[in-house]
Design a protein around this motif. Sequence first.
Motif, mmCIF file in Angstrom:
data_model
loop_
_atom_site.group_PDB
_atom_site.id
_atom_site.type_symbol
_atom_site.label_atom_id
_atom_site.label_comp_id
_atom_site.label_asym_id
_atom_site.label_seq_id
_atom_site.Cartn_x
_atom_site.Cartn_y
_atom_site.Cartn_z
ATOM 1 N N MET A 1 19.411 15.967 2.024
ATOM 2 C CA MET A 1 18.004 16.203 2.235
ATOM 3 C C MET A 1 17.690 16.400 3.718
ATOM 4 O O MET A 1 16.769 17.133 4.057
ATOM 5 N N LYS A 2 18.457 15.765 4.578
ATOM 6 C CA LYS A 2 18.209 15.920 6.007
ATOM 7 C C LYS A 2 18.343 17.374 6.456
ATOM 8 O O LYS A 2 17.731 17.774 7.441
ATOM 9 N N GLU A 3 19.119 18.160 5.740
ATOM 10 C CA GLU A 3 19.341 19.557 6.133
ATOM 11 C C GLU A 3 18.042 20.346 6.213
ATOM 12 O O GLU A 3 17.867 21.167 7.109
ATOM 13 N N ILE A 4 17.113 20.112 5.287
ATOM 14 C CA ILE A 4 15.862 20.876 5.317
ATOM 15 C C ILE A 4 14.902 20.357 6.384
ATOM 16 O O ILE A 4 13.855 20.947 6.617
ATOM 17 N N TYR A 5 15.275 19.263 7.049
ATOM 18 C CA TYR A 5 14.476 18.697 8.137
ATOM 19 C C TYR A 5 15.256 18.707 9.450
ATOM 20 O O TYR A 5 15.101 17.816 10.280
ATOM 21 N N ASP A 6 16.092 19.695 9.637
ATOM 22 C CA ASP A 6 16.865 19.862 10.874
ATOM 23 C C ASP A 6 17.686 18.628 11.236
ATOM 24 O O ASP A 6 17.806 18.262 12.408
ATOM 25 N N GLY A 7 18.210 17.951 10.223
ATOM 26 C CA GLY A 7 19.113 16.826 10.449
ATOM 27 C C GLY A 7 18.449 15.504 10.794
ATOM 28 O O GLY A 7 19.123 14.546 11.152
ATOM 29 N N LYS A 8 17.101 15.428 10.695
ATOM 30 C CA LYS A 8 16.383 14.193 11.029
ATOM 31 C C LYS A 8 15.430 13.843 9.898
ATOM 32 O O LYS A 8 14.838 14.721 9.278
ATOM 33 N N TRP A 9 15.249 12.551 9.661
ATOM 34 C CA TRP A 9 14.239 12.126 8.703
ATOM 35 C C TRP A 9 12.871 12.513 9.252
ATOM 36 O O TRP A 9 12.642 12.459 10.455
ATOM 37 N N SER A 10 11.949 12.909 8.377
ATOM 38 C CA SER A 10 10.659 13.404 8.846
ATOM 39 C C SER A 10 9.550 13.142 7.831
ATOM 40 O O SER A 10 9.771 13.221 6.624
ATOM 41 N N TRP A 11 8.350 12.876 8.352
ATOM 42 C CA TRP A 11 7.163 12.739 7.508
ATOM 43 C C TRP A 11 6.541 14.100 7.207
ATOM 44 O O TRP A 11 5.580 14.186 6.450
ATOM 45 N N LYS A 12 7.050 15.175 7.797
ATOM 46 C CA LYS A 12 6.472 16.496 7.554
ATOM 47 C C LYS A 12 6.582 16.857 6.080
ATOM 48 O O LYS A 12 7.607 16.651 5.445
ATOM 49 N N ARG A 13 5.504 17.409 5.573
ATOM 50 C CA ARG A 13 5.459 17.799 4.165
ATOM 51 C C ARG A 13 6.133 19.152 3.979
ATOM 52 O O ARG A 13 6.094 20.003 4.868
ATOM 53 N N ARG A 14 6.706 19.339 2.805
ATOM 54 C CA ARG A 14 7.325 20.608 2.439
ATOM 55 C C ARG A 14 6.847 21.001 1.048
ATOM 56 O O ARG A 14 6.755 20.160 0.147
ATOM 57 N N ALA A 15 6.549 22.275 0.882
ATOM 58 C CA ALA A 15 6.214 22.816 -0.434
ATOM 59 C C ALA A 15 7.513 22.947 -1.221
ATOM 60 O O ALA A 15 8.490 23.503 -0.717
ATOM 61 N N ILE A 16 7.534 22.409 -2.432
ATOM 62 C CA ILE A 16 8.745 22.465 -3.257
ATOM 63 C C ILE A 16 8.377 22.840 -4.691
ATOM 64 O O ILE A 16 7.215 22.747 -5.093
ATOM 65 N N LEU A 17 9.373 23.258 -5.432
ATOM 66 C CA LEU A 17 9.214 23.535 -6.858
ATOM 67 C C LEU A 17 10.131 22.603 -7.633
ATOM 68 O O LEU A 17 11.311 22.476 -7.312
ATOM 69 N N ILE A 18 9.586 21.948 -8.633
ATOM 70 C CA ILE A 18 10.347 21.052 -9.502
ATOM 71 C C ILE A 18 10.669 21.821 -10.783
ATOM 72 O O ILE A 18 9.763 22.326 -11.453
ATOM 73 N N HIS A 19 11.931 21.915 -11.110
ATOM 74 C CA HIS A 19 12.355 22.582 -12.342
ATOM 75 C C HIS A 19 12.646 21.510 -13.385
ATOM 76 O O HIS A 19 13.499 20.646 -13.174
ATOM 77 N N TYR A 20 11.912 21.572 -14.487
ATOM 78 C CA TYR A 20 12.099 20.614 -15.571
ATOM 79 C C TYR A 20 12.058 21.381 -16.884
ATOM 80 O O TYR A 20 11.034 21.982 -17.227
ATOM 81 N N GLU A 21 13.178 21.384 -17.574
ATOM 82 C CA GLU A 21 13.330 22.146 -18.813
ATOM 83 C C GLU A 21 12.871 23.583 -18.570
ATOM 84 O O GLU A 21 13.406 24.244 -17.699
ATOM 85 N N ASP A 22 11.866 24.064 -19.294
ATOM 86 C CA ASP A 22 11.395 25.439 -19.116
ATOM 87 C C ASP A 22 10.217 25.540 -18.149
ATOM 88 O O ASP A 22 9.592 26.588 -18.039
ATOM 89 N N TYR A 23 9.915 24.459 -17.451
ATOM 90 C CA TYR A 23 8.757 24.426 -16.563
ATOM 91 C C TYR A 23 9.179 24.497 -15.096
ATOM 92 O O TYR A 23 10.230 23.992 -14.714
ATOM 93 N N VAL A 24 8.322 25.107 -14.301
ATOM 94 C CA VAL A 24 8.448 25.074 -12.847
ATOM 95 C C VAL A 24 7.120 24.521 -12.340
ATOM 96 O O VAL A 24 6.059 25.097 -12.594
#
Length: 187
Positions: A1-24
């Motif tokens: 997970m650190k990879e998407i935050y340039d190698g550091k833990w961060s409070w910055k929010r990120r837009a994500i998509l959750i894939h669950y069965e046939d739903y996004v």
Amino acid sequence: MKEIYDGKWSWKRRAILIHYEDYVIAASMHGMPHGGGALANSFPGHFCIHFKDSTTHRSKSLDLSHQVMVHKAGGLLTPYIKQLEPKQIVELFFVALNQQDLDLLTHIYHDQTGDGVKLLEQVESIRLAKQKNTPTVDGPLVYELPLSFLVKEKNKREVGSFYTFRVKRESPTSEWKLESLPLNLIQ
């Protein structure tokens, strides 16, 4: 997970998509381990995922920065911002600077001089001072809100600042926009 935050833990929010069965499902996350419940997996705690209208587990209130990212993930950022109240537009300015998000800043301010880029390049973090703020103008087309806040420029210490944010719209049905940016933040 650190990879998407340039190698550091961060409070910055990120837009994500959750894939669950046939739903996004559109969602928002931050990359900061916190709280209890640490497993033996090198992640010291848990991190939060927010969905539309989710509240924080501590304050039980909506977090505007998470809601913005949820709508961004769902491709609905522009209509979401267009319906915000003027006080939320001012709050979104703080979110944009803390997230280092030029796209978000351009949704609330027509930057014709590059001032937004200058702020994003120099401001590391910004937060409101703990006090009640009352608008000095609260009309159908103009809204002014004086605020005290703390700002930290990159490689400098945090300092107090003050600015009266002026938010305008062309008609009672159009969206609110910041009229100017507090360039006094950067010296």
